[in-house]
Design a protein around this motif. Structure first.
Motif, mmCIF file in Angstrom:
data_model
loop_
_atom_site.group_PDB
_atom_site.id
_atom_site.type_symbol
_atom_site.label_atom_id
_atom_site.label_comp_id
_atom_site.label_asym_id
_atom_site.label_seq_id
_atom_site.Cartn_x
_atom_site.Cartn_y
_atom_site.Cartn_z
ATOM 1 N N HIS A 187 -20.404 70.849 -59.442
ATOM 2 C CA HIS A 187 -20.088 70.031 -58.140
ATOM 3 C C HIS A 187 -21.013 70.675 -57.044
ATOM 4 N N ILE A 188 -21.656 69.773 -55.956
ATOM 5 C CA ILE A 188 -22.241 70.109 -54.857
ATOM 6 C C ILE A 188 -21.860 69.498 -53.792
ATOM 7 N N ALA A 189 -21.926 69.813 -52.620
ATOM 8 C CA ALA A 189 -22.034 68.949 -51.593
ATOM 9 C C ALA A 189 -23.084 69.331 -50.464
ATOM 10 N N PRO A 190 -23.856 68.349 -50.012
ATOM 11 C CA PRO A 190 -25.137 68.603 -49.116
ATOM 12 C C PRO A 190 -24.908 69.212 -47.862
ATOM 13 N N GLN A 191 -23.534 69.030 -47.288
ATOM 14 C CA GLN A 191 -23.185 69.750 -46.202
ATOM 15 C C GLN A 191 -21.677 70.002 -45.922
ATOM 16 N N ALA A 192 -21.336 70.752 -45.094
ATOM 17 C CA ALA A 192 -19.986 71.055 -45.028
ATOM 18 C C ALA A 192 -19.289 69.858 -44.585
ATOM 19 N N SER A 193 -17.978 69.828 -45.578
ATOM 20 C CA SER A 193 -16.974 68.600 -45.244
ATOM 21 C C SER A 193 -17.305 67.538 -45.887
ATOM 22 N N TYR A 194 -18.522 67.252 -46.319
ATOM 23 C CA TYR A 194 -19.176 66.169 -47.171
ATOM 24 C C TYR A 194 -18.363 65.988 -48.553
ATOM 25 N N MET A 205 -18.022 66.166 -52.562
ATOM 26 C CA MET A 205 -18.445 66.683 -53.681
ATOM 27 C C MET A 205 -19.121 65.566 -54.621
ATOM 28 N N GLU A 206 -20.187 66.152 -55.034
ATOM 29 C CA GLU A 206 -21.065 64.951 -56.025
ATOM 30 C C GLU A 206 -21.025 65.824 -57.353
ATOM 31 N N GLU A 207 -20.905 65.125 -58.285
ATOM 32 C CA GLU A 207 -20.831 65.716 -59.749
ATOM 33 C C GLU A 207 -22.276 65.892 -60.229
ATOM 34 N N LEU A 208 -22.845 66.800 -60.949
ATOM 35 C CA LEU A 208 -24.002 66.737 -61.426
ATOM 36 C C LEU A 208 -24.083 66.899 -63.153
ATOM 37 N N ASP A 209 -24.754 66.293 -63.807
ATOM 38 C CA ASP A 209 -24.954 66.545 -65.327
ATOM 39 C C ASP A 209 -25.938 67.798 -65.437
ATOM 40 N N GLU A 210 -26.662 68.200 -64.618
ATOM 41 C CA GLU A 210 -27.088 69.440 -64.581
ATOM 42 C C GLU A 210 -27.381 70.099 -63.282
ATOM 43 N N ALA A 211 -27.674 71.353 -63.191
ATOM 44 C CA ALA A 211 -28.266 71.963 -61.964
ATOM 45 C C ALA A 211 -29.174 73.128 -62.099
ATOM 46 N N VAL A 212 -29.893 73.080 -61.023
ATOM 47 C CA VAL A 212 -30.914 74.086 -60.861
ATOM 48 C C VAL A 212 -30.406 75.271 -60.137
ATOM 49 N N CYS A 213 -30.352 76.641 -60.680
ATOM 50 C CA CYS A 213 -29.434 77.733 -60.145
ATOM 51 C C CYS A 213 -30.766 78.616 -59.642
ATOM 52 N N VAL A 214 -30.605 78.966 -58.201
ATOM 53 C CA VAL A 214 -31.885 79.849 -57.870
ATOM 54 C C VAL A 214 -31.304 81.269 -57.246
ATOM 55 N N PRO A 215 -31.795 82.237 -57.854
ATOM 56 C CA PRO A 215 -31.366 83.666 -57.283
ATOM 57 C C PRO A 215 -31.638 83.702 -55.790
ATOM 58 N N GLY A 216 -30.563 84.134 -55.189
ATOM 59 C CA GLY A 216 -30.517 84.510 -53.704
ATOM 60 C C GLY A 216 -30.323 83.317 -52.729
ATOM 61 N N ARG A 265 -13.686 71.762 -54.167
ATOM 62 C CA ARG A 265 -14.889 72.372 -53.372
ATOM 63 C C ARG A 265 -15.401 73.745 -54.133
ATOM 64 N N ARG A 266 -15.182 73.822 -55.224
ATOM 65 C CA ARG A 266 -15.936 75.120 -56.047
ATOM 66 C C ARG A 266 -17.000 74.519 -56.891
ATOM 67 N N ASN A 267 -18.333 75.136 -57.178
ATOM 68 C CA ASN A 267 -19.329 74.527 -57.468
ATOM 69 C C ASN A 267 -19.128 74.391 -59.066
ATOM 70 N N LEU A 268 -18.458 75.283 -59.554
ATOM 71 C CA LEU A 268 -18.109 75.222 -61.318
ATOM 72 C C LEU A 268 -16.723 75.372 -61.436
ATOM 73 N N THR A 269 -16.499 74.458 -62.444
ATOM 74 C CA THR A 269 -15.032 74.324 -62.895
ATOM 75 C C THR A 269 -15.103 74.925 -64.525
#
Length: 168
Positions: A18-25, A27-38, A93-97
């Motif tokens: 899950h991600i949210a584009p802004q604080a308090s928005y 959450m949106e569920e994703l089928d895949e996610a791109v993780c970027v270091p830093g 509100r966490r990214n990964l379950t």
């Protein structure tokens, strides 16, 4: 000197992203996610620097929570509130379950989610902000099981169903 200890013989699985584009928005569920270091997960509020806690000096590139903690809330275990609380993965509100991952044992440890390598930062604590957003008494029942903040050491793509395993 390396300190041994903690749970070691486990294999977990990524259930939801899950991600949210802004604080308090919402959450949106994703089928895949791109993780970027830093940075974090592309499109997420913390990747963009617009999360509620973005200004705090803490590693919060990606956050995880155990499905087992959500299951315990639904059983009212331990009975810290008037009754069971159903908290769906899109609500916490966490990214990964994840399932089968002993998050409290991964502070300072490296582990793999699919092709991505994470390093456990600090344990996440429940907050009154989440209680306000959800209008549910989750603060006390999530204490000591509210997830783990992590840094991304090696980026890549993750998907639900990816295996999670400890590296060191």
């Amino acid at each position: 000197m390396k300190t041994e200890g903690g749970a070691r013989d486990w294999t977990g699985v990524l259930l939801h992203i899950h991600i949210a584009p802004q604080a308090s928005y919402e959450m949106e569920e994703l089928d895949e996610a791109v993780c970027v270091p830093g940075r974090g997960i592309e499109g997420d509020r913390y990747f963009l620097g617009s999360g509620t806690y973005s200004t705090r000096p803490d590693v919060r590139e990606i956050t995880l929570i155990e499905q087992e903690a959500l299951d315990a809330l639904a059983r009212n275990d331990p009975p810290l509130q008037a009754g069971p609380i159903r908290l769906d993965p899109i609500d916490h509100r966490r990214n990964l379950t994840v399932r089968g991952v002993p998050l409290n044992h991964l502070v300072g440890r490296r582990f793999r989610v699919g092709e991505v390598i994470l390093r456990g930062g600090r344990l996440n604590f429940p907050c009154k902000y989440l209680e306000t957003l959800l209008d549910l008494p989750v603060f006390l029942p999530l204490y000591n099981r509210s997830g783990l903040n992590c840094g991304i050491e090696r980026g890549g793509i993750i998907r639900p169903g990816d295996i999670i395993e400890m590296l060191d």
